[in-house]
Scaffold this motif. Structure first.
Motif, PDB file in Angstrom:
ATOM      1  N   GLU A 171     -12.889  70.903  71.635  1.00  0.00           N
ATOM      2  CA  GLU A 171     -13.057  71.887  70.490  1.00  0.00           C
ATOM      3  C   GLU A 171     -12.287  71.268  69.185  1.00  0.00           C
ATOM      4  OE1 GLU A 171     -14.838  74.258  68.553  1.00  0.00           O
ATOM      5  OE2 GLU A 171     -14.796  75.396  70.494  1.00  0.00           O
ATOM      6  N   VAL A 172     -12.619  71.691  67.947  1.00  0.00           N
ATOM      7  CA  VAL A 172     -11.786  71.351  66.655  1.00  0.00           C
ATOM      8  C   VAL A 172     -12.005  72.791  65.954  1.00  0.00           C
ATOM      9  CG1 VAL A 172     -11.967  70.450  64.452  1.00  0.00           C
ATOM     10  CG2 VAL A 172     -12.647  69.067  66.429  1.00  0.00           C
ATOM     11  N   LEU A 173     -10.695  73.476  65.806  1.00  0.00           N
ATOM     12  CA  LEU A 173     -10.477  74.484  65.063  1.00  0.00           C
ATOM     13  C   LEU A 173      -9.820  74.204  63.702  1.00  0.00           C
ATOM     14  CD1 LEU A 173      -8.862  76.604  67.950  1.00  0.00           C
ATOM     15  CD2 LEU A 173     -11.413  76.672  67.389  1.00  0.00           C
ATOM     16  N   VAL A 174     -10.469  75.007  62.640  1.00  0.00           N
ATOM     17  CA  VAL A 174      -9.976  74.824  61.334  1.00  0.00           C
ATOM     18  C   VAL A 174      -9.087  76.101  61.246  1.00  0.00           C
ATOM     19  CG1 VAL A 174     -10.422  74.848  58.993  1.00  0.00           C
ATOM     20  CG2 VAL A 174     -11.829  73.521  60.548  1.00  0.00           C
ATOM     21  N   ARG A 175      -7.823  76.023  61.338  1.00  0.00           N
ATOM     22  CA  ARG A 175      -6.769  77.115  61.094  1.00  0.00           C
ATOM     23  C   ARG A 175      -6.792  77.499  59.537  1.00  0.00           C
ATOM     24  NH1 ARG A 175      -1.782  74.962  64.051  1.00  0.00           N
ATOM     25  NH2 ARG A 175      -2.119  73.453  62.407  1.00  0.00           N
ATOM     26  N   GLU A 228     -19.341  71.152  61.998  1.00  0.00           N
ATOM     27  CA  GLU A 228     -19.694  69.921  61.799  1.00  0.00           C
ATOM     28  C   GLU A 228     -18.455  68.743  62.065  1.00  0.00           C
ATOM     29  OE1 GLU A 228     -21.006  69.550  57.466  1.00  0.00           O
ATOM     30  OE2 GLU A 228     -22.276  71.611  57.806  1.00  0.00           O
ATOM     31  N   ILE A 229     -17.392  69.198  61.647  1.00  0.00           N
ATOM     32  CA  ILE A 229     -16.253  68.378  62.023  1.00  0.00           C
ATOM     33  C   ILE A 229     -15.989  68.071  63.761  1.00  0.00           C
ATOM     34  CG2 ILE A 229     -13.696  67.973  62.133  1.00  0.00           C
ATOM     35  CD1 ILE A 229     -13.521  69.740  59.546  1.00  0.00           C
ATOM     36  N   PHE A 230     -16.482  68.904  64.196  1.00  0.00           N
ATOM     37  CA  PHE A 230     -16.712  68.575  65.892  1.00  0.00           C
ATOM     38  C   PHE A 230     -17.521  67.648  66.163  1.00  0.00           C
ATOM     39  CE2 PHE A 230     -18.381  69.778  69.926  1.00  0.00           C
ATOM     40  CZ  PHE A 230     -17.324  69.623  70.797  1.00  0.00           C
ATOM     41  N   THR A 231     -18.778  67.999  65.444  1.00  0.00           N
ATOM     42  CA  THR A 231     -19.842  66.886  65.742  1.00  0.00           C
ATOM     43  C   THR A 231     -19.664  65.489  65.330  1.00  0.00           C
ATOM     44  OG1 THR A 231     -21.574  68.982  65.554  1.00  0.00           O
ATOM     45  CG2 THR A 231     -22.485  66.623  65.356  1.00  0.00           C
ATOM     46  N   GLU A 232     -19.028  65.564  64.137  1.00  0.00           N
ATOM     47  CA  GLU A 232     -18.906  64.093  63.506  1.00  0.00           C
ATOM     48  C   GLU A 232     -17.762  63.454  64.251  1.00  0.00           C
ATOM     49  OE1 GLU A 232     -19.987  62.488  60.887  1.00  0.00           O
ATOM     50  OE2 GLU A 232     -21.404  63.990  60.357  1.00  0.00           O
ATOM     51  N   THR A 233     -16.719  64.246  64.703  1.00  0.00           N
ATOM     52  CA  THR A 233     -15.649  63.501  65.505  1.00  0.00           C
ATOM     53  C   THR A 233     -16.166  63.022  66.909  1.00  0.00           C
ATOM     54  OG1 THR A 233     -14.191  65.065  64.384  1.00  0.00           O
ATOM     55  CG2 THR A 233     -13.115  63.889  66.654  1.00  0.00           C
ATOM     56  N   ASN A 234     -17.021  63.882  67.513  1.00  0.00           N
ATOM     57  CA  ASN A 234     -17.641  63.554  68.958  1.00  0.00           C
ATOM     58  C   ASN A 234     -18.592  62.179  68.780  1.00  0.00           C
ATOM     59  OD1 ASN A 234     -17.334  64.789  71.244  1.00  0.00           O
ATOM     60  ND2 ASN A 234     -18.467  66.381  70.862  1.00  0.00           N
ATOM     61  N   ASN A 274     -16.820  68.232  44.494  1.00  0.00           N
ATOM     62  CA  ASN A 274     -16.456  67.959  42.971  1.00  0.00           C
ATOM     63  C   ASN A 274     -15.044  67.234  42.716  1.00  0.00           C
ATOM     64  OD1 ASN A 274     -15.063  70.196  43.830  1.00  0.00           O
ATOM     65  ND2 ASN A 274     -15.593  71.586  42.235  1.00  0.00           N
ATOM     66  N   GLY A 275     -14.672  66.651  43.640  1.00  0.00           N
ATOM     67  CA  GLY A 275     -13.491  65.748  43.553  1.00  0.00           C
ATOM     68  C   GLY A 275     -11.775  66.410  43.520  1.00  0.00           C
ATOM     69  N   LEU A 276     -12.090  67.665  43.953  1.00  0.00           N
ATOM     70  CA  LEU A 276     -10.718  68.390  44.107  1.00  0.00           C
ATOM     71  C   LEU A 276      -9.921  68.160  45.426  1.00  0.00           C
ATOM     72  CD1 LEU A 276     -11.481  71.861  42.334  1.00  0.00           C
ATOM     73  CD2 LEU A 276     -10.257  69.886  41.342  1.00  0.00           C
ATOM     74  N   ASP A 277      -8.630  68.053  45.564  1.00  0.00           N
ATOM     75  CA  ASP A 277      -7.898  67.991  46.621  1.00  0.00           C
ATOM     76  C   ASP A 277      -7.581  69.197  47.352  1.00  0.00           C
ATOM     77  OD1 ASP A 277      -5.988  66.119  48.034  1.00  0.00           O
ATOM     78  OD2 ASP A 277      -4.449  67.348  47.276  1.00  0.00           O
ATOM     79  N   ILE A 278      -8.366  69.042  48.710  1.00  0.00           N
ATOM     80  CA  ILE A 278      -8.243  70.069  49.449  1.00  0.00           C
ATOM     81  C   ILE A 278      -7.255  69.614  50.949  1.00  0.00           C
ATOM     82  CG2 ILE A 278      -9.766  71.591  50.959  1.00  0.00           C
ATOM     83  CD1 ILE A 278     -10.145  71.772  48.141  1.00  0.00           C
ATOM     84  N   LYS A 279      -6.846  70.510  51.304  1.00  0.00           N
ATOM     85  CA  LYS A 279      -5.831  70.448  52.529  1.00  0.00           C
ATOM     86  C   LYS A 279      -6.574  71.402  53.671  1.00  0.00           C
ATOM     87  CE  LYS A 279      -1.231  70.913  54.617  1.00  0.00           C
ATOM     88  NZ  LYS A 279       0.268  71.419  54.425  1.00  0.00           N
ATOM     89  N   ILE A 280      -6.683  70.752  54.616  1.00  0.00           N
ATOM     90  CA  ILE A 280      -7.084  71.772  55.824  1.00  0.00           C
ATOM     91  C   ILE A 280      -6.222  71.248  57.180  1.00  0.00           C
ATOM     92  CG2 ILE A 280      -9.403  71.803  55.180  1.00  0.00           C
ATOM     93  CD1 ILE A 280     -10.090  69.712  57.255  1.00  0.00           C
ATOM     94  N   ASP A 281      -5.834  72.398  57.688  1.00  0.00           N
ATOM     95  CA  ASP A 281      -5.019  72.375  59.128  1.00  0.00           C
ATOM     96  C   ASP A 281      -6.033  72.720  60.177  1.00  0.00           C
ATOM     97  OD1 ASP A 281      -2.367  72.020  57.631  1.00  0.00           O
ATOM     98  OD2 ASP A 281      -2.315  74.383  57.588  1.00  0.00           O
ATOM     99  N   THR A 282      -6.009  71.744  61.039  1.00  0.00           N
ATOM    100  CA  THR A 282      -6.778  71.662  62.381  1.00  0.00           C
ATOM    101  C   THR A 282      -6.311  71.689  63.449  1.00  0.00           C
ATOM    102  OG1 THR A 282      -7.094  69.026  62.300  1.00  0.00           O
ATOM    103  CG2 THR A 282      -8.686  70.419  60.862  1.00  0.00           C
TER     104      THR A 282
END
Length: 271
Positions: free
Chosen positions: A169-173, A151-157, A85-93
């Motif tokens: 591995e990709v970890l969302v902290r 999904e991030i792991f799959t897309e990055t691969n 819905n267009g909101l700004d999100i920050k994720i630490d990986t």
């Protein structure tokens, strides 16, 4: 001090030159590393042979060895993305990766030593933004953490296919939302929890009421059966049995047989 013989001077010079050559030719590759050989006067980067292994090596002084870390490495990357819905999100990986050992020469030839900045970081950013854009802030904050991580792991691969980088591995902290959105989600989750708790209490109360109803019906039914079975003769027999038991008591008493109602005994005691 006597001068050195003329024949000794060239020998000393030759030894010095030899030491310099050996110093430039000696290469030591440490634990968890591998070397890519670059042949200056021939084919350049050697890609058709396995990389140089750990230990001491002698190479021609005009060639070069580029040493790479081959153990698993970790990259921490904060990523900003937009939710569905267009909101700004920050994720630490955190990304666990390592170069493909057998293709180390190709990695150096195509991507170079800065392959993390040139390939890995752009791939993880692109994959993360693509995945985050499929979810609402509430889903990202609560129920879909494991899903977006996978999904991030799959897309990055997919993006790293053919890039000579092994993604482990990709970890969302952490997922950081705008403060107002986070507060609203937490209030909603709290209200939902309270509603579930209230519903649970209602169910327990209904179950207890049902148990008491069944218990009361059982007792009433038992009393009906007992009342129906207690005829006059049965009561008389019970009375006689009770009288006989009382007559055995050492207390003083007088028992008048057949003087009571319906011929039941009367017991006259000293009480």
């Amino acid at each position: 001090m006597e001068r050195l013989p003329k024949i000794a001077l060239p020998g000393i010079i030759a030894i010095i030159v030899l030491i310099i050559i050996l110093a430039k030719s000696a290469v030591t590759i440490g634990a968890g590393q591998a070397g890519v050989l670059f042949k200056t006067f021939s084919e350049g980067v050697v890609t058709d042979k396995p990389p140089m292994t750990e230990g001491f090596h002698i190479v021609a002084p005009w060639n070069k060895v580029i040493v790479y870390e081959t153990r698993q490495q970790e990259l921490s990357e904060p990523i900003r993305a937009l939710s569905s819905n267009g909101l700004d999100i920050k994720i630490d990986t955190s990304i666990w990766f390592q170069p493909e050992y057998e293709n180390l020469g190709k990695l150096h030839q195509d991507k170079g030593e800065a392959y993390v900045q040139r390939v890995l970081i752009p791939a993880i950013r692109s994959a993360s933004r693509s995945v985050v854009g499929r979810y609402t802030p509430e889903q990202l904050y609560s129920s879909k953490r494991d899903a977006i991580q996978t999904e991030i792991f799959t897309e990055t691969n997919k993006l790293l296919e053919g890039q000579f980088i092994q993604l482990n591995e990709v970890l969302v902290r952490d997922v950081t939302l705008p403060p107002t959105i986070k507060d609203a989600i937490e209030r909603k989750l709290s209200q939902e929890q309270e509603a579930l708790e209230y519903e649970f209490r209602l169910q327990k109360a209904e179950q207890e009421a049902e148990r008491q109803r069944i218990d009361a019906e059982g007792k009433a039914r038992a009393n009906q059966i007992l009342s129906a079975s207690l005829t006059d003769k049965i009561l008389q027999e019970k009375g006689i049995q009770a009288t006989l038991e009382l007559s055995k008591s050492p207390n003083s008493k007088v028992i008048v047989i057949g003087s009571g109602k319906d011929g039941m005994p009367i017991i006259l005691g000293n009480q």
